[in-house]
Motif scaffolding. Structure first.
Motif, short mmCIF file in Angstrom:
data_model
loop_
_atom_site.label_atom_id
_atom_site.label_comp_id
_atom_site.label_asym_id
_atom_site.label_seq_id
_atom_site.Cartn_x
_atom_site.Cartn_y
_atom_site.Cartn_z
N UNK A 45 -84.95 -5.95 20.18
CA UNK A 45 -85.95 -6.14 19.14
C UNK A 45 -86.89 -4.95 18.99
N UNK A 46 -86.98 -4.09 20.02
CA UNK A 46 -87.85 -2.94 19.89
C UNK A 46 -88.32 -2.42 21.24
N UNK A 47 -89.15 -1.38 21.16
CA UNK A 47 -89.70 -0.74 22.35
C UNK A 47 -91.14 -1.21 22.53
N UNK A 48 -91.42 -1.81 23.66
CA UNK A 48 -92.76 -2.35 23.93
C UNK A 48 -93.64 -1.40 24.72
N UNK A 49 -93.03 -0.39 25.34
CA UNK A 49 -93.83 0.56 26.10
C UNK A 49 -92.97 1.67 26.67
N UNK A 50 -93.60 2.82 26.87
CA UNK A 50 -92.91 3.99 27.44
C UNK A 50 -93.77 4.55 28.56
N UNK A 51 -93.16 4.79 29.71
CA UNK A 51 -93.85 5.35 30.86
C UNK A 51 -93.09 6.61 31.28
N UNK A 101 -76.46 17.99 23.76
CA UNK A 101 -77.84 17.59 23.45
C UNK A 101 -77.82 16.53 22.35
N UNK A 102 -78.25 15.34 22.71
CA UNK A 102 -78.47 14.28 21.74
C UNK A 102 -79.97 14.27 21.46
N UNK A 103 -80.39 14.74 20.29
CA UNK A 103 -81.84 14.91 20.04
C UNK A 103 -82.52 13.58 19.69
N UNK A 104 -82.64 12.73 20.69
CA UNK A 104 -83.18 11.39 20.49
C UNK A 104 -84.64 11.48 20.04
N UNK A 105 -84.93 10.93 18.86
CA UNK A 105 -86.27 11.03 18.30
C UNK A 105 -86.89 9.69 17.96
N UNK A 106 -86.06 8.77 17.43
CA UNK A 106 -86.59 7.49 16.95
C UNK A 106 -85.66 6.38 17.40
N UNK A 107 -86.22 5.29 17.91
CA UNK A 107 -85.43 4.13 18.31
C UNK A 107 -84.96 3.37 17.07
N UNK A 108 -83.95 2.51 17.25
CA UNK A 108 -83.41 1.73 16.14
C UNK A 108 -84.49 0.93 15.42
N UNK A 109 -85.49 0.46 16.17
CA UNK A 109 -86.56 -0.31 15.56
C UNK A 109 -87.63 0.53 14.90
N UNK A 248 -78.24 -10.42 22.02
CA UNK A 248 -79.58 -10.01 21.61
C UNK A 248 -79.92 -10.54 20.23
N UNK A 249 -81.21 -10.55 19.92
CA UNK A 249 -81.68 -11.09 18.65
C UNK A 249 -82.06 -10.02 17.63
N UNK A 250 -81.80 -8.77 17.98
CA UNK A 250 -82.12 -7.68 17.06
C UNK A 250 -80.94 -6.75 16.91
N UNK A 251 -81.20 -5.45 17.10
CA UNK A 251 -80.12 -4.45 17.06
C UNK A 251 -79.41 -4.47 18.41
N UNK A 252 -78.34 -5.24 18.49
CA UNK A 252 -77.63 -5.42 19.75
C UNK A 252 -76.85 -4.19 20.16
N UNK A 253 -76.43 -4.15 21.43
CA UNK A 253 -75.71 -2.98 21.95
C UNK A 253 -74.27 -2.92 21.47
N UNK A 254 -73.70 -1.75 21.55
CA UNK A 254 -72.28 -1.58 21.27
C UNK A 254 -71.47 -2.07 22.48
N UNK A 255 -70.16 -2.20 22.27
CA UNK A 255 -69.28 -2.76 23.28
C UNK A 255 -68.59 -1.65 24.06
N UNK A 256 -69.16 -1.29 25.20
CA UNK A 256 -68.58 -0.21 26.00
C UNK A 256 -67.24 -0.58 26.62
N UNK A 257 -66.92 -1.86 26.66
CA UNK A 257 -65.64 -2.29 27.24
C UNK A 257 -64.47 -2.11 26.27
N UNK A 258 -64.75 -1.97 24.97
CA UNK A 258 -63.69 -2.07 23.96
C UNK A 258 -62.56 -1.09 24.18
N UNK A 259 -62.88 0.15 24.49
CA UNK A 259 -61.86 1.19 24.67
C UNK A 259 -60.91 0.82 25.82
#
Length: 271
Positions: A45-51, A101-109, A248-259
């Motif tokens: 559903x989202x990011x609630x905090x970052x440490x 390099x995966x330039x991660x900038x913004x979460x799905x939410x 999950x109730x939001x943006x659920x994960x992909x299926x790493x087992x599929x391959x």
């Protein structure tokens, strides 16, 4: 045993970040090591905090890995701050490693995962030593300062990114208005190719970027060429998207087992 490394943030929901990377490494038969740059409290559903970790502790982790393991390839994900980016780049620049390099900038939410001042650090110190960069369209727009909506704009943006020093850039096209997801791959020598796959009507796409870049890293660590690694990684992540876990109730994960379970992804390679 081929050993690879992920330098990224932890996702407590298990779908992205360090957790997605390790799952991908395991599925693709490489041994994964980690350097954690930040802890996150998040779920589908989202990011609630970052440490964030301190740059000093990031460096301690890097030293611990390189003092003991023969790392074949590595990837970076969420690096969070300019200080962490500078620490990572300083510790990697003199090593003969294939770096994704995966330039991660913004979460799905929509939550920001990279501080504003960190983008310039990414461009200045990390891209010049990178083997492969895997931006989606919004990330490529942030890196280049360009608006990207057409094939020609994708080409121009990729050329600008290549001028920063990265060997290869994968311009991921999933955000464009097109029934197909078309990723275009550009190399320093002027060559390019496209990977075309159907867009899947699913909200369960959390961690796709992490998984794709981790799969590239795994295949590079196994000795495949850059092109082969990108193509095989695309098949891996497409299978993961096409066969969702529906959790999950939001943006659920992909299926790493599929391959591993034999799912075949529909990916067309256009030279």
């Amino acid at each position: 045993m081929n050993i690879v490394l992920t330098i990224a943030g932890s996702d407590s929901g298990g779908g992205a970040g360090i957790q997605a990377d390790l799952k991908t490494f395991q599925e693709l038969n490489v041994f994964g090591t980690t350097v954690i740059t930040a802890l996150t409290a998040q779920n589908t559903l989202g990011v609630n905090g970052i440490y964030p970790a301190t740059p000093e502790f990031v460096e301690l982790q890097l030293n611990a890995i390189f003092d003991d393991f023969d790392v074949r390839a590595l990837k970076t994900g969420m690096l969070f701050s300019a200080e962490i980016i500078q620490t990572v780049a300083r510790n990697l620049k003199d090593r003969n490693l294939r770096i994704v390099v995966d330039p991660v900038m913004i979460a799905k939410g929509g939550q920001a995962l990279l501080k504003d001042d960190a983008v310039q650090a990414l461009i200045r110190v990390l891209l010049p030593i990178a083997t492969v960069l895997t931006p989606n369209i919004p990330e490529a727009e942030t890196i280049t300062g360009m608006k990207i909506q057409t094939g020609e704009e994708i080409r121009k943006a990729a050329q600008k990114i290549l001028e920063f020093g990265v060997e290869c850039v994968v311009m991921k096209g999933g955000h464009l208005e097109d029934p197909m997801a078309v990723d275009t791959v550009f190399f320093q020598d002027g060559s390019s190719f496209q990977m075309k796959s159907p867009k899947i009507d699913t909200r369960h796409t959390h961690g796709t970027g992490c998984t794709f870049s981790a799969a590239i890293t795994a295949y590079l660590g196994r000795g495949l060429s850059i092109k082969e690694s990108i193509i095989e990684a695309k098949k891996f992540v497409q299978a993961a998207i096409e066969n969702p876990l529906n959790i999950g109730h939001g943006h659920g994960p992909t299926n790493h087992f599929a391959h591993r379970l034999g799912a075949k992804a529909e990916v067309e390679i256009i030279e």
